[in-house]
Design an enzyme around this catalytic site. Structure first.
Site, PDB file in Angstrom:
ATOM      1  N   CYS A 113       0.819  -1.225   0.000  1.00 24.87           N
ATOM      2  CA  CYS A 113       0.000   0.000   0.000  1.00 24.87           C
ATOM      3  C   CYS A 113       0.847   1.267   0.000  1.00 24.87           C
ATOM      4  O   CYS A 113       0.326   2.353  -0.240  1.00 24.87           O
ATOM      5  CB  CYS A 113      -0.950  -0.007   1.186  1.00 24.87           C
ATOM      6  SG  CYS A 113      -2.100  -1.376   1.108  1.00 24.87           S
ATOM      7  N   HIS A 253      -2.858   7.389   2.144  1.00 24.16           N
ATOM      8  CA  HIS A 253      -3.360   6.089   1.674  1.00 24.16           C
ATOM      9  C   HIS A 253      -4.683   5.831   2.376  1.00 24.16           C
ATOM     10  O   HIS A 253      -4.842   6.113   3.566  1.00 24.16           O
ATOM     11  CB  HIS A 253      -2.342   4.995   2.012  1.00 24.16           C
ATOM     12  CG  HIS A 253      -2.915   3.622   1.876  1.00 24.16           C
ATOM     13  ND1 HIS A 253      -3.491   3.182   0.703  1.00 24.16           N
ATOM     14  CD2 HIS A 253      -3.027   2.596   2.761  1.00 24.16           C
ATOM     15  CE1 HIS A 253      -3.924   1.944   0.878  1.00 24.16           C
ATOM     16  NE2 HIS A 253      -3.664   1.567   2.125  1.00 24.16           N
ATOM     17  N   ASN A 283     -10.048   0.142   0.085  1.00 24.94           N
ATOM     18  CA  ASN A 283      -8.588   0.174   0.067  1.00 24.94           C
ATOM     19  C   ASN A 283      -8.100  -0.323  -1.299  1.00 24.94           C
ATOM     20  O   ASN A 283      -8.181  -1.515  -1.584  1.00 24.94           O
ATOM     21  CB  ASN A 283      -8.059  -0.706   1.207  1.00 24.94           C
ATOM     22  CG  ASN A 283      -6.537  -0.691   1.308  1.00 24.94           C
ATOM     23  OD1 ASN A 283      -5.846  -0.242   0.402  1.00 24.94           O
ATOM     24  ND2 ASN A 283      -6.022  -1.198   2.412  1.00 24.94           N
TER      25      ASN A 283
HETATM   26  O1  UT7 Z   1      -3.688  -0.932   3.791  1.00 26.08           O
HETATM   27  C1  UT7 Z   1      -2.668  -1.146   4.672  1.00 26.08           C
HETATM   28  C2  UT7 Z   1      -2.848  -1.730   5.897  1.00 26.08           C
HETATM   29  N1  UT7 Z   1      -4.142  -2.161   6.383  1.00 26.08           N
HETATM   30  C3  UT7 Z   1      -4.570  -1.644   7.533  1.00 26.08           C
HETATM   31  O2  UT7 Z   1      -3.956  -0.713   8.007  1.00 26.08           O
HETATM   32  C4  UT7 Z   1      -5.766  -2.240   8.235  1.00 26.08           C
HETATM   33  C5  UT7 Z   1      -5.678  -1.949   9.721  1.00 26.08           C
HETATM   34  N2  UT7 Z   1      -6.734  -2.566  10.520  1.00 26.08           N
HETATM   35  C6  UT7 Z   1      -8.032  -2.184  10.440  1.00 26.08           C
HETATM   36  O3  UT7 Z   1      -8.396  -1.334   9.653  1.00 26.08           O
HETATM   37  C7  UT7 Z   1      -9.016  -2.809  11.400  1.00 26.08           C
HETATM   38  O4  UT7 Z   1      -8.310  -3.569  12.361  1.00 26.08           O
HETATM   39  C8  UT7 Z   1     -10.078  -3.724  10.709  1.00 26.08           C
HETATM   40  C9  UT7 Z   1     -11.059  -2.877   9.941  1.00 26.08           C
HETATM   41  C10 UT7 Z   1      -9.382  -4.680   9.755  1.00 26.08           C
HETATM   42  C11 UT7 Z   1     -10.850  -4.524  11.736  1.00 26.08           C
HETATM   43  O5  UT7 Z   1     -11.493  -3.652  12.652  1.00 26.08           O
HETATM   44  P1  UT7 Z   1     -11.364  -3.901  14.226  1.00 26.08           P
HETATM   45  O6  UT7 Z   1     -12.188  -2.894  14.877  1.00 26.08           O
HETATM   46  O7  UT7 Z   1      -9.903  -3.931  14.545  1.00 26.08           O
HETATM   47  O8  UT7 Z   1     -12.053  -5.297  14.388  1.00 26.08           O
HETATM   48  P2  UT7 Z   1     -11.445  -6.645  15.024  1.00 26.08           P
HETATM   49  O9  UT7 Z   1     -10.515  -7.290  14.080  1.00 26.08           O
HETATM   50  O10 UT7 Z   1     -10.964  -6.361  16.402  1.00 26.08           O
HETATM   51  O11 UT7 Z   1     -12.758  -7.526  15.135  1.00 26.08           O
HETATM   52  C12 UT7 Z   1     -13.849  -7.157  16.016  1.00 26.08           C
HETATM   53  C13 UT7 Z   1     -14.981  -8.116  15.789  1.00 26.08           C
HETATM   54  C14 UT7 Z   1     -14.579  -9.585  15.821  1.00 26.08           C
HETATM   55  O12 UT7 Z   1     -15.631 -10.319  16.403  1.00 26.08           O
HETATM   56  P3  UT7 Z   1     -15.564 -10.777  17.953  1.00 26.08           P
HETATM   57  O13 UT7 Z   1     -14.343 -11.634  18.062  1.00 26.08           O
HETATM   58  O14 UT7 Z   1     -15.461  -9.500  18.746  1.00 26.08           O
HETATM   59  O15 UT7 Z   1     -16.848 -11.505  18.157  1.00 26.08           O
HETATM   60  C15 UT7 Z   1     -14.478  -9.942  14.362  1.00 26.08           C
HETATM   61  O16 UT7 Z   1     -14.703 -11.316  14.119  1.00 26.08           O
HETATM   62  O17 UT7 Z   1     -15.539  -7.876  14.482  1.00 26.08           O
HETATM   63  C16 UT7 Z   1     -15.608  -9.123  13.787  1.00 26.08           C
HETATM   64  N3  UT7 Z   1     -15.475  -8.845  12.362  1.00 26.08           N
HETATM   65  C17 UT7 Z   1     -16.520  -8.573  11.572  1.00 26.08           C
HETATM   66  N4  UT7 Z   1     -17.844  -8.503  11.819  1.00 26.08           N
HETATM   67  C18 UT7 Z   1     -18.660  -8.186  10.787  1.00 26.08           C
HETATM   68  C19 UT7 Z   1     -14.344  -8.798  11.625  1.00 26.08           C
HETATM   69  N5  UT7 Z   1     -14.650  -8.502  10.356  1.00 26.08           N
HETATM   70  C20 UT7 Z   1     -15.991  -8.360  10.287  1.00 26.08           C
HETATM   71  C21 UT7 Z   1     -16.889  -8.043   9.249  1.00 26.08           C
HETATM   72  N6  UT7 Z   1     -18.209  -7.969   9.543  1.00 26.08           N
HETATM   73  N7  UT7 Z   1     -16.487  -7.815   7.988  1.00 26.08           N
END
Ligand code: UT7
Length: 326
Positions: A113, A253, A283
């Site tokens: 990215c 980005h 993204n």
């Molecule tokens: O482009 C270059 C680099 N990329 C990035 O910089 C990405 C950086 N990270 C992020 O943007 C965020 O961490 C994400 C958007 C990927 C994820 O958001 P988050 O708030 O960190 O969510 P999480 O991974 O902590 O997950 C929270 C909950 C989990 O469920 P439980 O375990 O709390 O029950 C996940 O399973 O959200 C769940 N979850 C979803 N639920 C509905 C994860 N993806 C989804 C989804 N829909 N698509």
């Protein structure tokens, strides 16, 4: 002083829009979760059979037209991509052929990215040494045809698209003023797409099928992204007499609206000076900054003499920034 001036920009987004609501029918997710956690409302998806160079082509034509440059005056075609059309030849060569450029150097760069910022810094150095005078730089990604639609944590994030700029060697104070690049290869487990390269070739049957999908430690990546985005923005100003208050527009980005907001907040930059389109395109990896740049130019948000700051962060880990006077 010899500098690389951006004299034309263009972008292309495939016609097909994939909304969050449509994703709800494909996996266990909701529009509400995607909007709240990422800021993404929709992304674009290219047609079957289209590769990254197919997306880069219309963006490049637009950039060349805006620059009023004949394709045969380009002496380097540089493409930032993590999703090249082939293992070889480089997508830059495919793009060169599409544009009818008979002779020019051509190669791809992969800094995930951060690819556009890495490629812009590289192109700028090549212009400053006198090696090239006119460079076509495209950032293009064709990623949605490789996503696993059962993996909700990654599949909802990415979109297809391309952006392009034409750089011209020019004496004066317009163009790329500074660039800053950094990487931390030891943290590659935060974001990795393991199979498909030489270590685990697709079809070799020696890799776990989960290796075919993007692996991401989202929360850890999020925290690093906020820190390195804000550091990168400050680093671009190091050694200059430019202050953050003088920046007309930051084009970061576009990975997640919360990363963009938190990074801006960390350095005290108001969001009205930060360009955001992640809601519309998701993204698009190495394509995200040149797409956003062209949208900002065409929306009249950039005027002659403005100081523009590009900042990126991605797999590698890689990050970097460039300060440009328009
Ligand atoms: O482009 C270059 C680099 N990329 C990035 O910089 C990405 C950086 N990270 C992020 O943007 C965020 O961490 C994400 C958007 C990927 C994820 O958001 P988050 O708030 O960190 O969510 P999480 O991974 O902590 O997950 C929270 C909950 C989990 O469920 P439980 O375990 O709390 O029950 C996940 O399973 O959200 C769940 N979850 C979803 N639920 C509905 C994860 N993806 C989804 C989804 N829909 N698509």
């Amino acid at each position: 002083m010899l500098r690389s001036r951006i004299i034309g920009t263009g972008h292309f987004l495939p016609e097909r829009i994939l909304t969050n609501t449509e994703l709800e029918t494909m996996m266990d997710t909701t529009d509400e979760w995607i909007r709240q956690r990422t800021g993404i409302h929709q992304r674009h998806s290219a047609k079957d059979g289209e590769g990254s160079a197919d997306l880069a082509y219309p963006a490049a034509v637009q950039a060349l037209e805006a620059a009023n440059v004949d394709p045969n005056d380009v002496d380097l075609v540089l493409m930032a991509t993590t999703t090249p059309d082939y293992i070889f030849p480089a997508s830059a060569c495919v793009l060169q052929e599409k544009l009818g450029i008979e002779r020019a150097a051509a190669f791809d760069m992969n800094a995930a990215c951060s690819g556009f910022v890495y490629a812009l810094a590289t192109a700028n150095s090549m212009i400053q040494t006198g090696m090239f005078k006119t460079i076509l730089l495209a950032g293009a990604e064709r990623v949605t045809n490789r996503l696993n639609w059962e993996m909700r944590d990654t599949a909802v994030l990415f979109g297809d698209g391309a952006g392009a700029v034409v750089l011209r060697a020019e004496n004066g104070d317009h163009g790329v003023l500074t660039s800053y690049l950094d990487a931390s290869g030891g943290e590659n487990d935060l974001l990795i797409w393991p199979a498909g390269g030489s270590k685990q070739p697709i079809g070799s049957h020696n890799h776990d099928s989960s290796d075919c999908d993007i692996r991401m430690r989202g929360q850890d990546l999020f925290k690093r992204a906020v820190i390195e985005f804000s550091n990168a923005m400050k680093q671009a100003l190091n050694g200059t007499d430019v202050s953050l208050d003088e920046i007309a527009l930051v084009i970061p980005h576009q990975a997640n609206i919360r990363i963009i907001q938190k990074s801006a907040e960390r350095i005290g930059m108001s969001m009205d000076r930060v360009f955001v389109n992640v809601d519309q395109v998701g993204n698009t990896m190495a394509a995200s900054i040149p797409i956003a740049l062209d949208q900002a130019v065409r929306a009249g948000r950039i005027k002659d003499g403005d100081l523009i700051l590009f900042a990126a962060f991605g797999a590698g880990l890689t990050w970097g920034s460039c300060l440009v006077r328009w």
